[in-house]
Design a protein around this motif. Structure first.
Motif, PDB file in Angstrom:
ATOM      1  N   VAL A 173      37.408  31.282  30.223  1.00  0.00           N
ATOM      2  CA  VAL A 173      38.623  31.027  31.010  1.00  0.00           C
ATOM      3  C   VAL A 173      38.619  32.034  32.158  1.00  0.00           C
ATOM      4  O   VAL A 173      38.323  33.212  31.939  1.00  0.00           O
ATOM      5  CB  VAL A 173      39.903  31.247  30.158  1.00  0.00           C
ATOM      6  N   PHE A 174      38.903  31.570  33.359  1.00  0.00           N
ATOM      7  CA  PHE A 174      39.081  32.494  34.491  1.00  0.00           C
ATOM      8  C   PHE A 174      39.925  31.746  35.505  1.00  0.00           C
ATOM      9  O   PHE A 174      39.418  30.968  36.314  1.00  0.00           O
ATOM     10  CB  PHE A 174      37.720  32.895  35.073  1.00  0.00           C
ATOM     11  N   GLU A 175      41.226  31.962  35.410  1.00  0.00           N
ATOM     12  CA  GLU A 175      42.141  31.142  36.203  1.00  0.00           C
ATOM     13  C   GLU A 175      43.429  31.915  36.483  1.00  0.00           C
ATOM     14  O   GLU A 175      43.647  32.993  35.922  1.00  0.00           O
ATOM     15  CB  GLU A 175      42.473  29.862  35.426  1.00  0.00           C
ATOM     16  N   LYS A 176      44.279  31.324  37.305  1.00  0.00           N
ATOM     17  CA  LYS A 176      45.563  31.968  37.574  1.00  0.00           C
ATOM     18  C   LYS A 176      46.304  32.199  36.269  1.00  0.00           C
ATOM     19  O   LYS A 176      46.286  31.340  35.381  1.00  0.00           O
ATOM     20  CB  LYS A 176      46.410  31.079  38.484  1.00  0.00           C
ATOM     21  N   CYS A 177      46.941  33.342  36.193  1.00  0.00           N
ATOM     22  CA  CYS A 177      47.681  33.656  34.978  1.00  0.00           C
ATOM     23  C   CYS A 177      49.094  33.096  35.132  1.00  0.00           C
ATOM     24  O   CYS A 177      49.770  33.394  36.124  1.00  0.00           O
ATOM     25  CB  CYS A 177      47.705  35.170  34.806  1.00  0.00           C
ATOM     26  N   HIS A 179      51.582  33.357  32.783  1.00  0.00           N
ATOM     27  CA  HIS A 179      52.646  33.986  31.990  1.00  0.00           C
ATOM     28  C   HIS A 179      52.677  35.500  32.208  1.00  0.00           C
ATOM     29  O   HIS A 179      52.910  36.267  31.283  1.00  0.00           O
ATOM     30  CB  HIS A 179      52.507  33.637  30.504  1.00  0.00           C
ATOM     31  N   SER A 180      52.413  35.902  33.459  1.00  0.00           N
ATOM     32  CA  SER A 180      52.457  37.330  33.803  1.00  0.00           C
ATOM     33  C   SER A 180      53.865  37.879  33.619  1.00  0.00           C
ATOM     34  O   SER A 180      54.845  37.121  33.655  1.00  0.00           O
ATOM     35  CB  SER A 180      52.081  37.515  35.276  1.00  0.00           C
ATOM     36  N   VAL A 181      53.945  39.194  33.498  1.00  0.00           N
ATOM     37  CA  VAL A 181      55.281  39.807  33.521  1.00  0.00           C
ATOM     38  C   VAL A 181      55.853  39.587  34.919  1.00  0.00           C
ATOM     39  O   VAL A 181      55.094  39.443  35.885  1.00  0.00           O
ATOM     40  CB  VAL A 181      55.216  41.313  33.152  1.00  0.00           C
ATOM     41  N   PRO A 182      57.195  39.552  35.056  1.00  0.00           N
ATOM     42  CA  PRO A 182      57.803  39.160  36.338  1.00  0.00           C
ATOM     43  C   PRO A 182      57.246  39.900  37.560  1.00  0.00           C
ATOM     44  O   PRO A 182      56.948  39.282  38.582  1.00  0.00           O
ATOM     45  CB  PRO A 182      59.295  39.444  36.121  1.00  0.00           C
ATOM     46  N   ALA A 183      57.063  41.199  37.464  1.00  0.00           N
ATOM     47  CA  ALA A 183      56.611  41.967  38.641  1.00  0.00           C
ATOM     48  C   ALA A 183      55.203  41.578  39.091  1.00  0.00           C
ATOM     49  O   ALA A 183      54.799  41.882  40.213  1.00  0.00           O
ATOM     50  CB  ALA A 183      56.656  43.457  38.328  1.00  0.00           C
ATOM     51  N   ARG A 184      54.453  40.908  38.212  1.00  0.00           N
ATOM     52  CA  ARG A 184      53.063  40.556  38.552  1.00  0.00           C
ATOM     53  C   ARG A 184      52.876  39.047  38.677  1.00  0.00           C
ATOM     54  O   ARG A 184      51.744  38.576  38.823  1.00  0.00           O
ATOM     55  CB  ARG A 184      52.115  41.130  37.497  1.00  0.00           C
ATOM     56  N   ALA A 185      53.973  38.317  38.622  1.00  0.00           N
ATOM     57  CA  ALA A 185      53.885  36.846  38.631  1.00  0.00           C
ATOM     58  C   ALA A 185      53.181  36.351  39.891  1.00  0.00           C
ATOM     59  O   ALA A 185      53.479  36.801  41.002  1.00  0.00           O
ATOM     60  CB  ALA A 185      55.286  36.244  38.544  1.00  0.00           C
ATOM     61  N   GLY A 186      52.223  35.455  39.704  1.00  0.00           N
ATOM     62  CA  GLY A 186      51.485  34.869  40.823  1.00  0.00           C
ATOM     63  C   GLY A 186      50.430  35.800  41.397  1.00  0.00           C
ATOM     64  O   GLY A 186      49.754  35.458  42.369  1.00  0.00           O
ATOM     65  N   ARG A 187      50.267  36.958  40.795  1.00  0.00           N
ATOM     66  CA  ARG A 187      49.328  37.952  41.353  1.00  0.00           C
ATOM     67  C   ARG A 187      48.252  38.349  40.353  1.00  0.00           C
ATOM     68  O   ARG A 187      47.598  39.366  40.519  1.00  0.00           O
ATOM     69  CB  ARG A 187      50.093  39.196  41.804  1.00  0.00           C
ATOM     70  N   GLU A 188      48.106  37.544  39.281  1.00  0.00           N
ATOM     71  CA  GLU A 188      47.117  37.912  38.267  1.00  0.00           C
ATOM     72  C   GLU A 188      46.221  36.730  37.919  1.00  0.00           C
ATOM     73  O   GLU A 188      46.617  35.568  38.018  1.00  0.00           O
ATOM     74  CB  GLU A 188      47.811  38.378  36.979  1.00  0.00           C
ATOM     75  N   LEU A 189      45.021  37.094  37.460  1.00  0.00           N
ATOM     76  CA  LEU A 189      44.101  36.114  36.890  1.00  0.00           C
ATOM     77  C   LEU A 189      43.991  36.430  35.410  1.00  0.00           C
ATOM     78  O   LEU A 189      44.014  37.603  35.027  1.00  0.00           O
ATOM     79  CB  LEU A 189      42.709  36.267  37.509  1.00  0.00           C
ATOM     80  N   PHE A 190      43.853  35.382  34.612  1.00  0.00           N
ATOM     81  CA  PHE A 190      43.586  35.623  33.191  1.00  0.00           C
ATOM     82  C   PHE A 190      42.120  35.293  32.927  1.00  0.00           C
ATOM     83  O   PHE A 190      41.623  34.267  33.393  1.00  0.00           O
ATOM     84  CB  PHE A 190      44.497  34.779  32.292  1.00  0.00           C
ATOM     85  N   MET A 191      41.442  36.162  32.217  1.00  0.00           N
ATOM     86  CA  MET A 191      40.012  35.918  31.954  1.00  0.00           C
ATOM     87  C   MET A 191      39.707  35.992  30.463  1.00  0.00           C
ATOM     88  O   MET A 191      40.289  36.794  29.733  1.00  0.00           O
ATOM     89  CB  MET A 191      39.142  36.941  32.683  1.00  0.00           C
ATOM     90  N   ILE A 192      38.807  35.118  30.070  1.00  0.00           N
ATOM     91  CA  ILE A 192      38.148  35.254  28.768  1.00  0.00           C
ATOM     92  C   ILE A 192      36.659  35.081  29.087  1.00  0.00           C
ATOM     93  O   ILE A 192      36.222  33.980  29.443  1.00  0.00           O
ATOM     94  CB  ILE A 192      38.603  34.188  27.748  1.00  0.00           C
ATOM     95  N   LEU A 193      35.926  36.184  29.032  1.00  0.00           N
ATOM     96  CA  LEU A 193      34.515  36.157  29.383  1.00  0.00           C
ATOM     97  C   LEU A 193      33.697  36.470  28.129  1.00  0.00           C
ATOM     98  O   LEU A 193      34.043  37.380  27.364  1.00  0.00           O
ATOM     99  CB  LEU A 193      34.211  37.204  30.450  1.00  0.00           C
ATOM    100  N   GLN A 194      32.632  35.711  27.958  1.00  0.00           N
ATOM    101  CA  GLN A 194      31.786  35.958  26.783  1.00  0.00           C
ATOM    102  C   GLN A 194      30.455  36.546  27.216  1.00  0.00           C
ATOM    103  O   GLN A 194      29.813  36.033  28.142  1.00  0.00           O
ATOM    104  CB  GLN A 194      31.545  34.664  26.013  1.00  0.00           C
ATOM    105  N   LYS A 195      30.076  37.595  26.538  1.00  0.00           N
ATOM    106  CA  LYS A 195      28.792  38.245  26.835  1.00  0.00           C
ATOM    107  C   LYS A 195      27.653  37.252  26.604  1.00  0.00           C
ATOM    108  O   LYS A 195      27.636  36.567  25.584  1.00  0.00           O
ATOM    109  CB  LYS A 195      28.637  39.463  25.922  1.00  0.00           C
ATOM    110  N   HIS A 196      26.705  37.192  27.542  1.00  0.00           N
ATOM    111  CA  HIS A 196      25.542  36.283  27.394  1.00  0.00           C
ATOM    112  C   HIS A 196      24.731  36.632  26.180  1.00  0.00           C
ATOM    113  O   HIS A 196      24.568  37.804  25.863  1.00  0.00           O
ATOM    114  CB  HIS A 196      24.634  36.420  28.628  1.00  0.00           C
TER     115      HIS A 196
END
Ligand SMILES: C[S@@+](CC[C@H](N)C(=O)[O-])C[C@H]1O[C@@H](n2cnc3c(N)ncnc32)[C@H](O)[C@@H]1O
Length: 196
Positions: A173-177, A179-196
């Motif tokens: 997953v690597f997309e706009k977040c 459910h950020s906390v209000p002060a960070r809303a619209g300014r974060e990406l959420f990532m789930i990266l798996q080691k190769h």
């Protein structure tokens, strides 16, 4: 301005009550991610942990294999005051880039990446890859915002971040977040990266 971003710099920020990044509770993106984890035996690291409400949340849910890494003493002391039963050997007061002797299944990121000088970003992902077990996961939030260029928090965007980790991690997953906390809303990406 040539800032010396070392343990003293960060420790002083805590001592002088200059820690505006600290939201005071488990952040919603990380809480939502943690809430669907089922394996309580996962060995989890929170680097640049600060006061780490996320580690407290995990520990109270029964995840006992949680480690905090922060080279500043003050936040680890604060953490132990709030969570006195937390095993001291799982509080790693060391430089993340010099962390040794541990391998993790999961690393949780929140406002650590933006706190290190951008010159260390490739090393950040190399170190993550080194300390993760095979197929291990790096999950959490990164700023999707320009932010500062002369002091933390340093910003960036999805394409830039991808260039740092593409050789080492597969994107789950690597997309706009959303459910950020209000002060960070619209300014974060959420990532789930798996080691190769
Ligand atoms: C902006 S704060 C974020 C703290 C916490 N993650 C939070 O969300 O509240 C960055 C933290 O990373 C720690 N830190 C910065 N560079 C580090 C390094 N190289 N090794 C270990 N800790 C580091 C600082 O001491 C500080 O506590």
């Amino acid at each position: 301005m040539n800032l010396q971003l070392d343990s003293e710099y960060w420790n002083d920020r805590y001592l002088n009550n200059e820690f505006g990044w600290d939201i005071g509770y488990v952040s919603t993106p990380l809480k939502n991610y943690i809430d669907v984890l089922t394996d309580k035996n996962l060995k989890i690291l929170i680097p640049g942990a600060g006061n780490s409400y996320e580690a407290e949340y995990l520990f109270n849910l029964g995840f006992k294999n949680v480690y905090l890494c922060d080279y500043a003493e003050e936040p680890l002391k604060n953490f132990l005051e709030r969570v006195p039963n937390f095993p001291k050997k799982q509080l790693l007061q060391v430089d993340f880039f010099e962390l040794e002797g541990h391998k993790f299944d999961l690393v949780l990121e929140q406002t650590f990446f933006c706190a290190i000088t951008p010159m260390l970003r490739t090393q950040y992902f190399e170190k993550m890859s080194e300390i993760l077990n095979e197929k291990g996961i790096l999950a959490g939030v990164l700023f999707n915002d320009v932010l500062n260029t002369d002091k933390p928090p340093y910003g960036g965007n999805q394409l830039l971040y991808y260039s740092y980790f593409k050789k080492l991690f597969q994107i789950k997953v690597f997309e706009k977040c959303y459910h950020s906390v209000p002060a960070r809303a619209g300014r974060e990406l959420f990532m789930i990266l798996q080691k190769h």
